[in-house]
Write a protein that holds these residues in place. Sequence first.
Motif, PDB file in Angstrom:
ATOM      1  N   LEU A 872       0.827  -1.210   0.000  1.00  0.00           N
ATOM      2  CA  LEU A 872       0.000   0.000   0.000  1.00  0.00           C
ATOM      3  C   LEU A 872       0.859   1.256   0.000  1.00  0.00           C
ATOM      4  O   LEU A 872       0.637   2.166  -0.776  1.00  0.00           O
ATOM      5  CB  LEU A 872      -0.940  -0.009   1.211  1.00  0.00           C
ATOM      6  N   THR A 873       1.847   1.264   0.883  1.00  0.00           N
ATOM      7  CA  THR A 873       2.658   2.486   0.957  1.00  0.00           C
ATOM      8  C   THR A 873       3.453   2.709  -0.322  1.00  0.00           C
ATOM      9  O   THR A 873       3.645   3.839  -0.743  1.00  0.00           O
ATOM     10  CB  THR A 873       3.630   2.445   2.154  1.00  0.00           C
ATOM     11  N   ARG A 874       3.902   1.650  -0.920  1.00  0.00           N
ATOM     12  CA  ARG A 874       4.597   1.829  -2.199  1.00  0.00           C
ATOM     13  C   ARG A 874       3.690   2.505  -3.209  1.00  0.00           C
ATOM     14  O   ARG A 874       4.138   3.257  -4.056  1.00  0.00           O
ATOM     15  CB  ARG A 874       5.008   0.474  -2.772  1.00  0.00           C
ATOM     16  N   ASN A 875       2.396   2.193  -3.131  1.00  0.00           N
ATOM     17  CA  ASN A 875       1.442   2.797  -4.056  1.00  0.00           C
ATOM     18  C   ASN A 875       0.852   4.089  -3.490  1.00  0.00           C
ATOM     19  O   ASN A 875      -0.192   4.539  -3.926  1.00  0.00           O
ATOM     20  CB  ASN A 875       0.324   1.804  -4.369  1.00  0.00           C
ATOM     21  N   HIS A 876       1.476   4.586  -2.480  1.00  0.00           N
ATOM     22  CA  HIS A 876       1.075   5.865  -1.871  1.00  0.00           C
ATOM     23  C   HIS A 876      -0.312   5.819  -1.252  1.00  0.00           C
ATOM     24  O   HIS A 876      -1.018   6.810  -1.231  1.00  0.00           O
ATOM     25  CB  HIS A 876       1.153   7.020  -2.889  1.00  0.00           C
TER      26      HIS A 876
END
Lengths: 964, 558
Positions: A872-876
């Motif tokens: 999720l964080t990689r995809n902001h």
Amino acid sequence: MIRASLGFARSRGASCYAMATLVALMVAGSAFGGGGKDLPRSFVLKAARIMPVDPDLPWIIEDGVIIVRDGVIVAVGRDIEIPPDLAVVDLKGATILPGFVAAASIAGGGHSGHTGDESVAAGYRAVDAFDRYARYETTVAEGVTTIHISPGQHRLLTGVGAVVKLGGPPDCARCARQRVLRDQSDLTINLGEAVFNPPDHVIYHMPASSDIAITPAQRQRPRSRLGQILALDEAIEAAIAGRNGPPPLKRWATRPQFSIHVPALAGAWDSKLTLRIHVQRAVDVEQAISFIQAKERQGYLVGGAEAHRAANRIAQAGIPLVYRTRNPLRSPAGDIGYDRDAIEPNIRNLSALSDVKLALTAPEGQPTAHLRLAAATALRAGLDERKVIEAITRVPAEILGVSDRVGSLSPGKDADIVVMTGGPLATTSHVRRVYIGGRVVFEPPSARPTRGSDATRHPLVVRAGTVWVGPDEQIKDGAILIEDGKIVAVGRSVPHPPFARVIDAGPGGFVSPGFIDAHGHLSLEGDRSATPSDIALSKLIGTADVADLRVARSGVTTVMLSPYRFDSGGSQLSAIKTAGRDRDDRVVRDTAAVAFDVRSADPAKIKESVGKRLQAGKKYLEKWQKYEKELAEWLEKKKKGKVVPTENAKEEEASDEAAEDPITGIWQGTVTGGPLPEPMTGEVALKLTGTDIEGRVIEPPVPMEHKIVGTLDGDKITGEIQVDTEGMGYPQFEATLDAPDHLTGSISFQGISVDLEAERIEKKDVEFKVTKSKTRGKGGRPLPPKVDESLEPLKALLEKKIPAVVDVRTAAQIDAVIKLLVEEYELPTVLLNAEDAYLHAEALAEKNVGVIVPRAIVRTRKYLPYHQGDDLTRNHVPIAFQSGAEDGARSLPRIALYAVERGLAADAALAALTIDAARMLKIDDRVGALKPGRDGDLVVTNGHPFETGSAVTHVIINGQEVDR
Amino acid sequence: MVLRSNRATRAACFSLRGRSRRLKPAARAVVLLIPTVVFAAPPAKVALVGGRIIPVVGEDTSEGTLLIEHGRITAIGAEVKIPYDAMEVDVSGKVLFPGMIDPHSARGLDIPNESLPITPFLDVYDAIDPSRLFFENALRDGVSSVHVMQANNTVIGGLSRVVRPIGLSIAEMTVKEKVALKLSTTPKRGSDRMVQMATMREAFLELADYLERLAERRYEEDLKEKDKKIDVGPAEARKRGKELIRPEHYDDKHANLVKLTTGKMDAWIYAGAATDVGPAISTAKDNGFFDRLVLVLGPECFKAIGELQAAQRTVVLDPQLIYRERNPLTGKLKETFVPKKFADAGLTFALQPAPDLSLAERYLSYQAARCVRHGISRQTALEAITINPARMLGLGDELGSLEVGKIANVVVFSGDPLEFDSWVELVYIDGILAYDKSKDVRLEQLFGEEGDEGEGDSDEGKKGDSDEATEGDSDEGKKGGSEEATEGRRDEQLSREPKGSDRQSDEATKDLTATRRGAMGKATKRRNEEGRRQRSSEGARSRFKGRGDKHGDGGGDG
């Protein structure tokens, strides 16, 4: 009901705990001396730095220990054995110094009115003016423990000075180590312009008698610099002569009137009192040194604004100097202009005095408490720190002749100790505690445990190697100032208000915002029922109890308090703090979010179930919006002065003769009995339509809107009087037509009933207009719609003030939720759990929908487990962590650490615990970041929280450190 | 003491009262001036029968008799044989208590202090004003002895004396003269501690210097008398002259100081602050009168309790019993009940009444009651207003308790002296009935009770009363809406008053109140004048403003 009792029980438990904590704190506080007299004056102090200011001891003792017994220092050092019978006070990062000694002060001194006008007045003793029982908090608060008090500087010889302590036992009768160190320490002589031209001296003879001639006023000396030493010499000689009795041939009648000053001067001279000579100009310095040397006395100089010009002379003569700094910090103004006689204040002058035995004091006329500031200014002159610190401790003690008692921390000296938060001369360090004779005489007022909620919170400064403001901003060697529970300043340097507590986490220290548990059940104590949608869970909490504090200590400062199950109509979530003095202190937001549970719902039906609720909310919101609009318009009109007509709901009465029936007409009735003190009569107009009766009271006029509604059944009438009773129902009536045009019956309301009797006096028909409900108040002001507690959260949600938290699982559910909440209603939305969120990562990122990730959601990628949060964080997609537990929330940092271990970036995890959680839950105006204006919630760790080996060292909530 | 003129005075008094029915208001005011002392002819023997006796020293008697013979208490107890010729006074249901003692008061003086710092040559004899309302009030409050002493604004003040609050001359009033010298270690106004203490030291050093000069002078005078020439130098002359000094040779300025330093005189030193206590004790020690020292303390002095305990001298406490102090750093207020500290320290103390007449603290019994309320034993509290001050004044064998042989100063309370609703009903001083509440003209004017006296007053004062009422109470009258009220009506209402209040006579009651206020104003005004001189509270004055103050000076204090 259950809820209420649960809350009650809980708050009782909480207050018990609070009491226990308070008692514990008080005990702890008193152990180190709340300032009381009966405390043990034997103890051991430990501190990071001890500066004993003793020539035989090292300048700085790191991690040193001081042993105090009965108010006297018995040992100072680094590795000394600590006696087992003594309490150890660990002052941790503090610096310990001897109590400061002010060799000149404004205490005592100075005569009032027209007293003390004698040019040579050795009979005055400064010690008489010293109030031994007064409290000197304001001076002691700056670390000054010993002062010299002077009989004045306004005349040539003003009397005898004294050296006193500002604390300790005041009564000199019983104790060896009392406040007055030396009651007669010196003979005070003042040279220079200030003492020239004293007023004439008049002697009155009393009782007046014709035998005694009135003596003319006597002129006093000196008139100029030329005469000042001469006047001194004369006075001293005369005194010595007087001591030996009058000259042999001078008989009683010719001797001058007795004055105390003559024998006093003789006594002082005989006892070889030290000469304390105040000087300003270089020429006075010269005269003073010559005088001291000629008389072969001990002496020292005080003041010396021009001393730098005679520095060599002073150094050669070996005469000490108490230098009054001319402090440019405190009095930056002060025009000099072209006055050639003015002494130019120049701090550089001090450097010329580096060879002189030097004590420093505050500038003339300024509070003695400014001693440390005076010393700090002297640093700017280029004097080295050691000399400056000695100049306010050991050297003045030596000059004043009290170095056997005070001025340094060595065995045998009084335990006059100053505890500072940092370096003694650093502008940012503060006095943390002051001991005099082993008694605590000062502590910053609010640092002691105080009872009651009005206790002021002391300012707090937290310093650390890293201040983690947010993922994009970190300050190296930064500091944070918290006042009144709010962050006031963040930066490389921050203001240090008085009495500020300082927590210095050192270069390795790491300060981050308090952690947020985005979904927890703290305080529910296992209550698994769903809260109705009109109750905010924050009502349950009180003072932080033991479970709350357990969570607080782990660094979790805010918990999004959720019920175990959500109500189908949407539950309210509350944001609360894990510590605080009272409920108000702990609640961040009573209704912080509306939560829906669609975990087990058919994705296709989500729109129906949740949508229906949102529709209701929308209607409610529209009602309010309409009202607000109308109100705004009305206010606008009113502002412009337009008269807004009241929408008059007065009914018009039209009457005409009509067909006769048993009811229609005007009835005159009497009401008796019940609580009525006397019978009431009135007239009522009634109209019969079929069997329905409608009517109004017409006499006496009723101020409220009302309506009589009833039915006729044979000769029985039943009905009610519809009048606004604020929800208590309508008064009911029943009556019987017992005769033509006559009825009897009763009216009852709330268990009270009165008897009714009425007679028809007219048979005319009265028309009533159908009244509409009142929508306008006084002056046409629109009236607000009714408040519906269960719809209020939805209103806030639809106004986008608070987010919707939706517990979802599958991708289809997520899809449906996004379509409904985000796309249709454009609401701020947070997904709870959402195990399949990674499938929608891009959509979520685009719509800025946050995800509260499950406790442990680990997937395998290429045979290795990793945390979903990473996806999720990689995809902001912003994520937040949840504990889903009560006091199990204390393991939240470990949950985050686990995520980091499984691939999540450490800073991303920290952001998820703080700012991201705050933003998605829309509480970022209060918590989640270290920005001015936010709550003072911080976690201090000795390294990045997600580095191995880091541990929480301090947790601060609302500016108050959580007791560890 | 026997009041020689009391019969005559009494006669004069009564004849005046009798005549005053026809007198003009001014004359009436003169009558009011005469102290409320009721000069009863002193029967040689008086027996107070049936009252509860609180002797302070000794056990209480729940129902007993106190026999007074020739001004002294001769018998006391449950079973006392009453001589056939004794006048029996029934005091059943009442309480007999020793006459209370005001231990330290400058209110009997016209000016409390001189402007000079050293005035040991003064005696309060020259400044006591027997007509002071203060004495009358003292009597009314049950005080039978007042120690009149100069106030605290001094370094060394004059001689004090103990007086009764009755008598027309100071000689008559005096119980004991030249009791003590007043000293103060708290700075005189406009001075400071350095000067205060230097002046104090100077006074005693100057005394030594004076004695040397006197010796020298005496030697020279002695030679002169013998027509001899001075044969030795001054030093030798001083030595030889010392033996030639007789008490009469001391001048006024030094005579009392010589007595003081030779232990023949008491000294009362005022220490207004804790820091002044030490200097007071050391001054007494250094100059040889420590054994005859009584300390008069300010409210803060309990802080010096250690020093006081070590000194073990008796103390007179400030009328302000509660000391309040604010911490400059925290702003926290701390309250201390001062007498408790002294009681706990085991020190003997006396209480003072407050000078402000408008406060309850003006009653010594109230001061004692507050002590009991704050946890001091009843006995200690009672002693602090009776026997303790008597002992401090050297009158422990004469006053301060109800014991056989002591001077018959007895207060008859209507109930327990420490109850606030107890009244002083009778006061016997030297066995003479000095005060009788039922005949207290001023109280009567204040409260206007029904009864013989009240009736008489309303009759006699037809003109006077109404004059004053209308004059003094014009604004009051307006409030009552009875501007047109005539004098006649008012009198009518006055006589109707005792019948109680039915609803119809509402207006009448208002009018009556106005009349009463007029009288009250009259009494208050005089009280106010007294108060002004004593710098009494602003509040008391403003409360009665516009009432009493208006109508001229019909009754000055004489």
